[in-house]
Design a protein around this motif. Sequence first.
Motif, PDB file in Angstrom:
ATOM      1  N   TYR A 262      18.564  32.331  53.238  1.00  0.00           N
ATOM      2  CA  TYR A 262      19.598  33.073  53.967  1.00  0.00           C
ATOM      3  C   TYR A 262      20.682  32.100  54.387  1.00  0.00           C
ATOM      4  N   ARG A 263      21.985  32.462  54.162  1.00  0.00           N
ATOM      5  CA  ARG A 263      23.081  31.565  54.493  1.00  0.00           C
ATOM      6  C   ARG A 263      23.919  32.042  55.680  1.00  0.00           C
ATOM      7  N   ARG A 264      24.439  33.252  55.602  1.00  0.00           N
ATOM      8  CA  ARG A 264      25.369  33.744  56.616  1.00  0.00           C
ATOM      9  C   ARG A 264      25.602  35.234  56.396  1.00  0.00           C
ATOM     10  N   SER A 265      26.370  35.843  57.309  1.00  0.00           N
ATOM     11  CA  SER A 265      26.665  37.276  57.214  1.00  0.00           C
ATOM     12  C   SER A 265      28.158  37.503  57.407  1.00  0.00           C
ATOM     13  N   ARG A 266      28.738  38.337  56.556  1.00  0.00           N
ATOM     14  CA  ARG A 266      30.161  38.672  56.654  1.00  0.00           C
ATOM     15  C   ARG A 266      30.310  39.779  57.705  1.00  0.00           C
ATOM     16  N   SER A 267      30.340  39.363  58.963  1.00  0.00           N
ATOM     17  CA  SER A 267      30.361  40.332  60.060  1.00  0.00           C
ATOM     18  C   SER A 267      30.760  39.648  61.358  1.00  0.00           C
ATOM     19  N   VAL A 268      31.392  40.418  62.247  1.00  0.00           N
ATOM     20  CA  VAL A 268      31.697  39.911  63.592  1.00  0.00           C
ATOM     21  C   VAL A 268      30.624  40.340  64.579  1.00  0.00           C
ATOM     22  N   LEU A 269      29.713  41.188  64.129  1.00  0.00           N
ATOM     23  CA  LEU A 269      28.698  41.760  65.010  1.00  0.00           C
ATOM     24  C   LEU A 269      27.348  41.097  64.808  1.00  0.00           C
ATOM     25  N   ILE A 270      26.558  41.095  65.858  1.00  0.00           N
ATOM     26  CA  ILE A 270      25.162  40.670  65.743  1.00  0.00           C
ATOM     27  C   ILE A 270      24.398  41.805  65.069  1.00  0.00           C
TER      28      ILE A 270
ATOM     29  N   THR B  73      25.277  45.234  53.313  1.00  0.00           N
ATOM     30  CA  THR B  73      25.090  44.614  54.626  1.00  0.00           C
ATOM     31  C   THR B  73      26.026  43.447  54.898  1.00  0.00           C
ATOM     32  N   GLY B  74      26.561  42.827  53.842  1.00  0.00           N
ATOM     33  CA  GLY B  74      27.413  41.662  54.009  1.00  0.00           C
ATOM     34  C   GLY B  74      26.647  40.366  54.200  1.00  0.00           C
ATOM     35  N   HIS B  75      25.323  40.409  54.104  1.00  0.00           N
ATOM     36  CA  HIS B  75      24.541  39.185  54.223  1.00  0.00           C
ATOM     37  C   HIS B  75      24.660  38.373  52.926  1.00  0.00           C
ATOM     38  N   VAL B  76      24.735  37.060  53.082  1.00  0.00           N
ATOM     39  CA  VAL B  76      24.876  36.169  51.937  1.00  0.00           C
ATOM     40  C   VAL B  76      23.617  35.312  51.824  1.00  0.00           C
ATOM     41  N   TYR B  77      23.081  35.257  50.607  1.00  0.00           N
ATOM     42  CA  TYR B  77      21.875  34.487  50.331  1.00  0.00           C
ATOM     43  C   TYR B  77      22.190  33.481  49.220  1.00  0.00           C
ATOM     44  N   GLY B  78      21.667  32.294  49.348  1.00  0.00           N
ATOM     45  CA  GLY B  78      21.846  31.291  48.312  1.00  0.00           C
ATOM     46  C   GLY B  78      20.633  31.244  47.407  1.00  0.00           C
ATOM     47  N   ILE B  79      20.878  31.202  46.111  1.00  0.00           N
ATOM     48  CA  ILE B  79      19.821  30.980  45.131  1.00  0.00           C
ATOM     49  C   ILE B  79      20.147  29.655  44.459  1.00  0.00           C
ATOM     50  N   PHE B  80      19.314  28.654  44.713  1.00  0.00           N
ATOM     51  CA  PHE B  80      19.606  27.291  44.293  1.00  0.00           C
ATOM     52  C   PHE B  80      18.624  26.828  43.226  1.00  0.00           C
ATOM     53  N   PHE B  81      19.151  26.230  42.174  1.00  0.00           N
ATOM     54  CA  PHE B  81      18.320  25.538  41.197  1.00  0.00           C
ATOM     55  C   PHE B  81      18.523  24.045  41.407  1.00  0.00           C
ATOM     56  N   ASP B  82      17.445  23.320  41.666  1.00  0.00           N
ATOM     57  CA  ASP B  82      17.623  21.885  41.890  1.00  0.00           C
ATOM     58  C   ASP B  82      16.603  21.061  41.134  1.00  0.00           C
ATOM     59  N   ARG B  83      16.970  19.789  40.983  1.00  0.00           N
ATOM     60  CA  ARG B  83      16.123  18.816  40.277  1.00  0.00           C
ATOM     61  C   ARG B  83      16.150  17.523  41.073  1.00  0.00           C
ATOM     62  N   CYS B  84      14.997  17.087  41.538  1.00  0.00           N
ATOM     63  CA  CYS B  84      14.877  15.839  42.297  1.00  0.00           C
ATOM     64  C   CYS B  84      14.096  14.831  41.451  1.00  0.00           C
ATOM     65  N   SER B  85      14.676  13.659  41.247  1.00  0.00           N
ATOM     66  CA  SER B  85      14.009  12.613  40.477  1.00  0.00           C
ATOM     67  C   SER B  85      14.041  11.315  41.276  1.00  0.00           C
TER      68      SER B  85
ATOM     69  N   MET C 185      38.542  35.311  57.082  1.00  0.00           N
ATOM     70  CA  MET C 185      37.280  36.011  56.905  1.00  0.00           C
ATOM     71  C   MET C 185      36.312  35.571  58.004  1.00  0.00           C
ATOM     72  N   THR C 186      35.663  36.533  58.638  1.00  0.00           N
ATOM     73  CA  THR C 186      34.753  36.231  59.736  1.00  0.00           C
ATOM     74  C   THR C 186      33.304  36.270  59.277  1.00  0.00           C
ATOM     75  N   PHE C 187      32.590  35.209  59.616  1.00  0.00           N
ATOM     76  CA  PHE C 187      31.169  35.137  59.301  1.00  0.00           C
ATOM     77  C   PHE C 187      30.379  34.866  60.568  1.00  0.00           C
ATOM     78  N   ARG C 188      29.167  35.322  60.576  1.00  0.00           N
ATOM     79  CA  ARG C 188      28.231  35.036  61.651  1.00  0.00           C
ATOM     80  C   ARG C 188      26.926  34.557  61.034  1.00  0.00           C
ATOM     81  N   THR C 189      26.330  33.530  61.644  1.00  0.00           N
ATOM     82  CA  THR C 189      25.058  33.019  61.152  1.00  0.00           C
ATOM     83  C   THR C 189      23.946  33.438  62.098  1.00  0.00           C
ATOM     84  N   HIS C 190      23.049  34.249  61.599  1.00  0.00           N
ATOM     85  CA  HIS C 190      21.873  34.628  62.374  1.00  0.00           C
ATOM     86  C   HIS C 190      20.799  33.537  62.206  1.00  0.00           C
ATOM     87  N   PHE C 191      19.813  33.560  63.062  1.00  0.00           N
ATOM     88  CA  PHE C 191      18.745  32.558  63.037  1.00  0.00           C
ATOM     89  C   PHE C 191      19.336  31.143  63.126  1.00  0.00           C
TER      90      PHE C 191
END
Length: 291
Positions: A172-180, A144-156, A1-7
Amino acid sequence: MTFRTHFAGTELEFKYTLDPTPDIWAASMELLKSLRDGKLKGCRPEYREEFQIHHTENHLFDVTGPEKEIGYASFIPTVSAGHVLKRKWFAEDAFARREELFSNIAITSDGFEEYLRKELGLQVRAMPPFRRVRYDVQCESMSTGHVYGIFFDRCSLLAAPEVVLSQCELEYRRSRSVLIQDEKEILSEMKRIDHWLRSHLAARGWAKKHTFYSKRSFLRDTVADRPDLALGHYREPLPRKTVSYVVIARWAVHGAGYVELDCSGRAVGDCEAADPAVEAAAAGRRDAGHA
């Protein structure tokens, strides 16, 4: 599987400070079910990577100079020897921040500050170390194939476990694409997901608007309120078998709970849990192949 990271090299993130603090395990499971049920139009959980768990110890330093280096540096113990060093550069809390990770830093906890000052030439202030538990729900756009993370966290804080910051983050995490692809499209889609997430959280009384409140700001505010915590009076680090920067485990639905998977997706023994964070930490299992 090919991914590209923008930004590349830049973290894009909305944050929600959760008040009152919910059970983040139950909150993450509810959100994951909402994605599976199609509540967020055009998005589904990412195939084979829909959910991950992180349980880490963080030793964060406020970087106060030189000016171009202002931000923070955080040491995170790994399963093997050494630490990951997370650097973020920002003067004020913001949506976009430069970020870089440095792995295999061979150092002990008593050498953190000296390393930052002598090796990297930074001016730093030690902040209270904390434990972070994070549940990651990965959301993928079907159009679009863009992948976003939704995180629940707890810092103590290690020295004062009752001092807690609990947040939900959209990143924003990554995009499932070979293209910009058009970066404006990513930002627009992220805003749409953020609008849905805000409604989801507000309906449960946890948060009504996003913020950019960082861990650095939380620790600064904490030290201002509790100067005694700035003295570094904290417990010894967790045993290495219960601390990891990488994903502790991958889990798949099994009956009413989850079953732990190995890197190939096969079940690991007969381990089953309602809350795998507790079970995985106790068992000391790790899945280093899915960071």
